[in-house]
Write a protein that holds these residues in place. Structure first.
Motif, PDB file in Angstrom:
ATOM      1  N   SER A   1       0.734  -1.125   0.002  1.00 13.65           N
ATOM      2  CA  SER A   1      -0.017   0.027  -0.168  1.00 13.65           C
ATOM      3  C   SER A   1       0.879   1.356   0.187  1.00 13.65           C
ATOM      4  O   SER A   1       2.116   1.233   0.422  1.00 13.65           O
ATOM      5  CB  SER A   1      -0.946   0.046   1.308  1.00 13.65           C
TER       6      SER A   1
ATOM      7  N   ASP B   1       0.555   3.788   1.858  1.00 12.81           N
ATOM      8  CA  ASP B   1       0.939   4.403   3.089  1.00 12.81           C
ATOM      9  C   ASP B   1       2.171   3.734   3.466  1.00 12.81           C
ATOM     10  O   ASP B   1       3.277   4.324   4.207  1.00 12.81           O
ATOM     11  CB  ASP B   1      -0.103   4.280   3.864  1.00 12.81           C
ATOM     12  N   THR B   2       2.433   2.206   3.535  1.00 11.61           N
ATOM     13  CA  THR B   2       3.327   1.521   3.822  1.00 11.61           C
ATOM     14  C   THR B   2       4.856   2.113   3.253  1.00 11.61           C
ATOM     15  O   THR B   2       5.999   2.126   3.886  1.00 11.61           O
ATOM     16  CB  THR B   2       3.130   0.234   3.755  1.00 11.61           C
TER      17      THR B   2
ATOM     18  N   LEU C   1       5.804   5.210   4.701  1.00 14.25           N
ATOM     19  CA  LEU C   1       6.597   5.081   6.033  1.00 14.25           C
ATOM     20  C   LEU C   1       7.860   4.367   5.822  1.00 14.25           C
ATOM     21  O   LEU C   1       8.742   4.719   6.735  1.00 14.25           O
ATOM     22  CB  LEU C   1       5.464   4.167   6.707  1.00 14.25           C
TER      23      LEU C   1
ATOM     24  N   ALA D   1       4.287  13.645   9.753  1.00 13.09           N
ATOM     25  CA  ALA D   1       2.684  13.680  10.032  1.00 13.09           C
ATOM     26  C   ALA D   1       2.292  13.083   9.002  1.00 13.09           C
ATOM     27  O   ALA D   1       1.540  11.887   9.118  1.00 13.09           O
ATOM     28  CB  ALA D   1       2.320  14.970  10.226  1.00 13.09           C
ATOM     29  N   ARG D   2       2.561  13.351   7.556  1.00 15.64           N
ATOM     30  CA  ARG D   2       1.918  12.886   6.581  1.00 15.64           C
ATOM     31  C   ARG D   2       2.492  11.367   6.242  1.00 15.64           C
ATOM     32  O   ARG D   2       1.695  10.505   5.781  1.00 15.64           O
ATOM     33  CB  ARG D   2       2.242  13.774   5.522  1.00 15.64           C
TER      34      ARG D   2
ATOM     35  N   GLN E   1       1.521   9.040   9.244  1.00 17.64           N
ATOM     36  CA  GLN E   1      -0.028   9.021   9.526  1.00 17.64           C
ATOM     37  C   GLN E   1      -0.096   9.390  11.082  1.00 17.64           C
ATOM     38  O   GLN E   1      -0.864   8.664  11.732  1.00 17.64           O
ATOM     39  CB  GLN E   1      -0.557   7.621   9.402  1.00 17.64           C
ATOM     40  N   ILE E   2       0.632  10.328  11.520  1.00 18.11           N
ATOM     41  CA  ILE E   2       0.571  10.857  12.862  1.00 18.11           C
ATOM     42  C   ILE E   2       0.186  12.193  13.034  1.00 18.11           C
ATOM     43  O   ILE E   2       0.251  12.985  11.968  1.00 18.11           O
ATOM     44  CB  ILE E   2       1.717  10.674  13.611  1.00 18.11           C
TER      45      ILE E   2
ATOM     46  N   LYS F   1      -7.143  13.294  -2.100  1.00 19.52           N
ATOM     47  CA  LYS F   1      -6.218  13.040  -1.108  1.00 19.52           C
ATOM     48  C   LYS F   1      -5.632  14.540  -0.381  1.00 19.52           C
ATOM     49  O   LYS F   1      -5.646  14.557   0.835  1.00 19.52           O
ATOM     50  CB  LYS F   1      -4.789  12.715  -1.585  1.00 19.52           C
TER      51      LYS F   1
ATOM     52  N   VAL G   1      -6.508  16.519   3.586  1.00 20.49           N
ATOM     53  CA  VAL G   1      -5.447  17.067   4.841  1.00 20.49           C
ATOM     54  C   VAL G   1      -5.586  18.591   4.742  1.00 20.49           C
ATOM     55  O   VAL G   1      -4.503  19.292   5.250  1.00 20.49           O
ATOM     56  CB  VAL G   1      -3.838  16.474   4.408  1.00 20.49           C
TER      57      VAL G   1
END
Lengths: 609, 88
Positions: free
Chosen positions: A41, A43-44, A47, A183-184, A187-188, A381, A385
């Motif tokens: 994904s 997001d992963t 990260l 943060a982006r 995801q915090i 997206k 935010v």
């Protein structure tokens, strides 16, 4: 496998080590691209990119730990010019350069290019007027030079004050940027991201001081330049703009000039107001043909250039080279590495704008149905935010230029998505932005902590302190200042760029003339330097306060971004007048200046002091 | 310090200062003069760019980079000829 074997000292193997590092990073990018195809994904991926690079920097920081004073303060003075050039480029290019510059050009057009010119041309001043002489001096910090050249604790103390004011203004903006990206990507919440960013920054600098910061900055430069250039090349090839868009975007500029009247850019003003975001209202390449516009351009250029040549976190990078000659050539290399990014930013801004505006391109959104635009993935997206907003002000269902609002900061981060590139590129860009903001924050925090520990604590408060205690104080200060910076950043007081320009103005107001005249004017003396720093900083701060917060009408277009003109002007006049009214420096000081002016011979201050 | 050495130092500093002035003149040209006339220069084009835009976005940057590499060479020559260069 002999190529991979590292023999001898670390500094003798730099090209090999960093070549392996670069190869490793590229492999990581390819691996991520494969995993994306395999269904990992988005997001992963984001990260992993941010997490993996921070772990690498922290490892370099750990490996460079030291308990020696000259390694901690000036990296043992053994950094070769080309590598110091890369480290300076990373030190220099902040979140503002990486994240905000192309966006600024996108939104504000030609007038914003004053930053591009100012932030490169300043290095001519650094090379010609400053760096080689400060290197010959052999100081650990910039106030170290002021304190020794002019003598006395007051001069040293004032230099520390100017340094702290300028650098602290700057560092909050950088911690802010690391917070935004963390943060982006992770995801915090932003407030947590800020502290997470600080943790990464401290891991790089705390144990090894300048030595650790140097070698992480080289690593960060490599990541940030790859992250900036790859998406631009990729987008350009994909959209048929050519292989080297930097040299070929002239036609794109012409096309934007042609589209602007058709889309009524600058004619249609936004009807609705969206906090923190703006719609496009300025022409891309066409400045107003007035003396005021030209004046504002060149005054901003002047502020950024003189500020460049007075910012301690940049000047102190040239204390780390093995020789005066190396310091000079290192400035040239720094500018070379910086230019690679800076001449790409306007190309990126132009091509991204063209993709949004040009109805002949599939990516365009202006003039399309609002419902279609709202269905686009990148619009959703970034709207989610609060970075972008579409308001159909006239209710006709078609998106006009004055109905598309966004935060300028997102241009670089969103470009890969606008151009429809795979997510791996977005992850890469996030890692690059993180590298840019972290490397600058590292340099700034270290500049502040070193000035406080070396100049204030060791030179003024406790000259008998042992090495162990000095380095302990330096580290504690690093944490305290970092925490203060993160706290201020979490209050979200100003946009990324406002604060950055102020740092340059503060630095030039207080330090430019005391530094330059310290080398180039033998007659400059202690009272003059004290007046120059105190009056310059006070005049600049007063003017900033009046224009920005007290509602004073700016004098001939010198607004809050340009208050350094007032500060440095006052600094020059007061320094010259006071120097001439008071006694010339003694023979010893004059001989010291003579000695600084030639490269050969011993440094003025001993190798450990 | 012998007289000979101090002559060399004087000559070294004069030449260094002249070099500084020469480079600041070039710098002034690209940093300010060209930028001041951006709107007028935009009427001509170079590599399909309007020249005013080009100089701010690219041209002056290249000028600064080239100028600095030349400066490094020139200053090094002055240092060597005056006998005040560092040992290699």
């Amino acid at each position: 496998m002999s190529w991979f074997r590292i023999q001898g000292r670390f500094v003798d193997n730099l090209p090999k080590i960093y070549a392996m590092y670069t190869g490793g990073f590229l492999l990581f990018v390819v691996l991520m691209a494969i995993l994306e195809q395999a269904g990992l994904s988005a997001d992963t991926i984001g990260l992993l990119f941010v997490g993996f690079t921070i772990v690498i920097y922290a490892m370099i920081g750990w490996l460079s730990r030291t308990m020696q004073v000259d390694a901690y303060y000036v990296a043992g003075r053994e950094v070769p010019p080309v590598f110091n050039g890369m480290a300076t480029a990373a030190d220099w290019m902040s979140g503002a350069s990486f994240v905000a510059m192309a966006g600024g050009i996108y939104m504000a057009g030609h007038p914003y290019l004053a930053f591009v010119v100012g932030w490169t041309g300043g290095y001519v001043l650094v090379a010609v007027l400053m760096a080689p002489y400060l290197r010959k001096f052999g100081c650990y910090t910039v106030p170290d030079f002021i304190g020794t050249r002019y003598g006395g604790n007051l001069a040293r103390f004032l230099a520390v004050v100017v340094l702290v004011v300028a650098s602290f203004t700057y560092v909050t903006a950088q911690i802010n940027a690391t917070g935004t990206i963390a943060a982006r990507a992770l995801q915090i919440p932003f407030e947590v991201g800020v502290w997470f960013g600080l943790l990464g920054i401290l891991l790089c600098s705390m144990l090894g001081g300048m030595r650790a910061v140097t070698w992480t900055q080289v690593a960060q430069y490599i990541v940030l330049i790859i992250a900036y250039l790859v998406p631009v090349f990729w987008m350009s090839i994909k959209q048929d703009f050519g292989w080297f868009p930097q040299f070929a975007y002239g036609d794109a500029v012409a096309r934007i000039n042609e589209l602007e009247p058709m889309l009524q850019v600058g004619v249609l003003k936004p009807v609705d107001k969206v906090a923190g975001m703006s719609a496009l209202t300025v022409l891309h390449a066409t400045p107003a043909n007035t003396a005021l516009a030209s004046w504002q351009f060149v005054t901003l250029v002047a502020c950024m250039m003189l500020g460049t040549a007075s910012l301690p976190h940049i000047l102190m990078r040239y204390f780390t080279t093995p020789s005066v000659r190396a310091a000079r050539s290192s400035v040239a290399w720094s500018l070379f590495f910086i230019t690679l990014l800076y001449f790409t930013a306007p190309a990126l801004a132009t091509l991204t704008k063209l993709q949004v505006l040009d109805p002949n391109l599939a990516t365009s959104i202006i003039g399309k149905a609002v419902s279609d635009v709202n269905a686009l993935e990148w619009i959703q997206k970034w709207s989610a935010v609060d970075m972008l907003k579409i308001v159909d002000s006239n209710g006709d269902g078609i998106l006009q230029i004055n109905e598309f609002f966004m935060r300028a900061d997102i241009v670089v981060l969103a470009t890969p998505e606008i151009a429809g590139l795979p997510y791996v590129i977005s992850g890469l860009v996030a890692a690059g932005g993180m590298a840019a903001a972290m490397s600058t924050a590292d340099g700034l925090l270290l500049a502040i902590a070193n000035a406080l520990s070396h100049d204030l604590y060791y030179k003024i408060i406790d000259p008998k302190a042992e090495t162990r205690k000095r380095l302990l104080v330096a580290r504690v200060l690093l944490i305290v200042i970092g925490a203060a910076g993160a706290f201020v950043a979490s209050l979200k007081l100003t946009g990324i760029l406002g604060a950055v320009a102020w740092a340059f103005d503060f630095a030039m107001s207080g330090l430019f003339f005391p530094l330059v005249l310290g080398v180039w004017w033998k007659r400059a003396n202690r009272p003059g330097a004290i007046a120059g720093m105190a009056i310059g900083l006070a005049a600049g701060s007063w003017y900033l306060y009046m224009v920005r917060f007290a509602g004073m009408e700016p004098w001939i277009g010198i607004d809050h971004l340009r208050f350094g003109i007032i500060g440095a002007g006052a600094s020059l006049i007061s320094m010259v007048v006071v120097s001439l009214l008071t006694e010339a420096p003694d023979k010893e000081t004059q001989d010291m200046v003579d000695e600084v002016r030639i490269p050969s011979g011993q440094t003025i201050l001993g190798s450990t002091h | 310090m012998t007289d000979h050495a101090s002559d060399n130092r004087q000559e070294h500093w004069n030449r260094t200062r002249n070099l500084m002035i020469a480079h600041l003149v070039v710098w002034f040209f690209f940093a300010y003069l060209v930028q001041w006339f951006a709107a007028d220069l935009n009427k001509i084009s170079f590599l399909h760019f309007p020249v005013g835009f080009y100089m701010a976005a690219q041209g002056s940057l290249f000028a600064f980079v080239i100028q600095l590499f030349i400066f490094v060479k020139q200053q090094d020559r002055i240092d060597r000829e005056c006998g005040v260069a560092e040992e290699d």
